[in-house]
Design an enzyme around this catalytic site. Structure first.
Site, short mmCIF file in Angstrom:
data_model
loop_
_atom_site.label_atom_id
_atom_site.label_comp_id
_atom_site.label_asym_id
_atom_site.label_seq_id
_atom_site.Cartn_x
_atom_site.Cartn_y
_atom_site.Cartn_z
N CYS A 189 0.82 -1.20 0.00
CA CYS A 189 0.00 0.00 0.00
C CYS A 189 0.86 1.26 0.00
O CYS A 189 2.06 1.23 0.29
CB CYS A 189 -0.93 0.01 1.22
SG CYS A 189 -2.38 1.07 0.99
N ASP A 195 -6.35 -3.28 11.23
CA ASP A 195 -5.17 -2.44 11.37
C ASP A 195 -5.07 -1.95 12.81
O ASP A 195 -6.01 -2.08 13.60
CB ASP A 195 -5.28 -1.25 10.40
CG ASP A 195 -3.94 -0.59 10.10
OD1 ASP A 195 -2.93 -0.98 10.70
OD2 ASP A 195 -3.92 0.34 9.28
#
Length: 207
Positions: free
Chosen positions: A8, A127
């Site tokens: 990412c 996360d």
């Protein structure tokens, strides 16, 4: 089970090419203005166009307006949308594009409620919760909080080539997501050698 790998925070074409060469499955483009890995739509469009068909192209948003998402979709070829804020299930599914819902973990994960609200998500991304930071914190959450789910689960938060194999062997996630763990000195600029090592560690752990 093959663990999917997403890199990412891609901001440069050469980093996208490194993701493809390393054999990762997806790359993420960050459309959150003011964040270190933000990429403008024009640049993102060039990056996404250069790797179409080679990897899954994911666009990351945090509590965007509908028009903001549509403007990005008009100019950037994206395969999946990733929502990292407080977006509802109805909002996430409102663009006719597969979506990922990110969840910031700071205690027991309310997995039943998440499975209900985001029942048609491609996956849930777990996360680390850090106040004021919507992802990319570089910090690991307590993996004892990892839940069982009928939805595919992606592990994010503080992953590196040094700890990802252990994470895969312990948690058996559907996928893993890394950003800062494969960067050099500057946020948003990836290190091709670190990407290769990260991908190799994930694949060796799942073999």
């Amino acid at each position: 089970m093959t663990t999917r790998i997403k890199i990412c925070g891609i901001t440069r074409a050469e980093d996208a090419e490194a993701v493809v060469r390393a054999g990762a499955d997806a790359l993420g483009l960050n459309f959150v203005p003011g964040t270190p890995r933000y990429v403008a739509a024009q640049k993102a469009g060039e990056i996404a166009g250069s790797v179409g068909g080679a990897v899954v192209r994911v666009g990351l948003f945090v509590d965007p307006g509908r028009d903001a998402v549509r403007r990005v979709l008009d100019s950037v070829e994206l395969d999946v949308l990733q929502f990292h804020g407080e977006e509802s299930g109805d909002f996430c599914r409102g663009f006719g594009v597969p979506f990922v819902k990110a969840v910031r973990v700071r205690g027991p994960v309310p997995i039943a409620a998440l499975e209900s609200e985001y029942a048609d998500a491609c996956c849930l991304l777990l996360d680390t919760y850090v106040p004021g930071v919507m992802g990319g914190s570089g910090e690991v959450f307590d993996w004892d909080l990892w839940p069982e789910s009928r939805l595919p689960l992606v592990l994010a938060g503080g992953l590196t080539a040094e700890n990802v194999a252990g994470a895969v062997q312990r948690l058996h996630p559907w996928g893993v997501d890394v950003s800062g763990g494969v960067e050099g000195a500057r946020k948003g600029e990836k290190d091709a050698a670190k990407i290769r090592k990260f991908v190799a560690e994930v694949k060796s752990a799942g073999s």
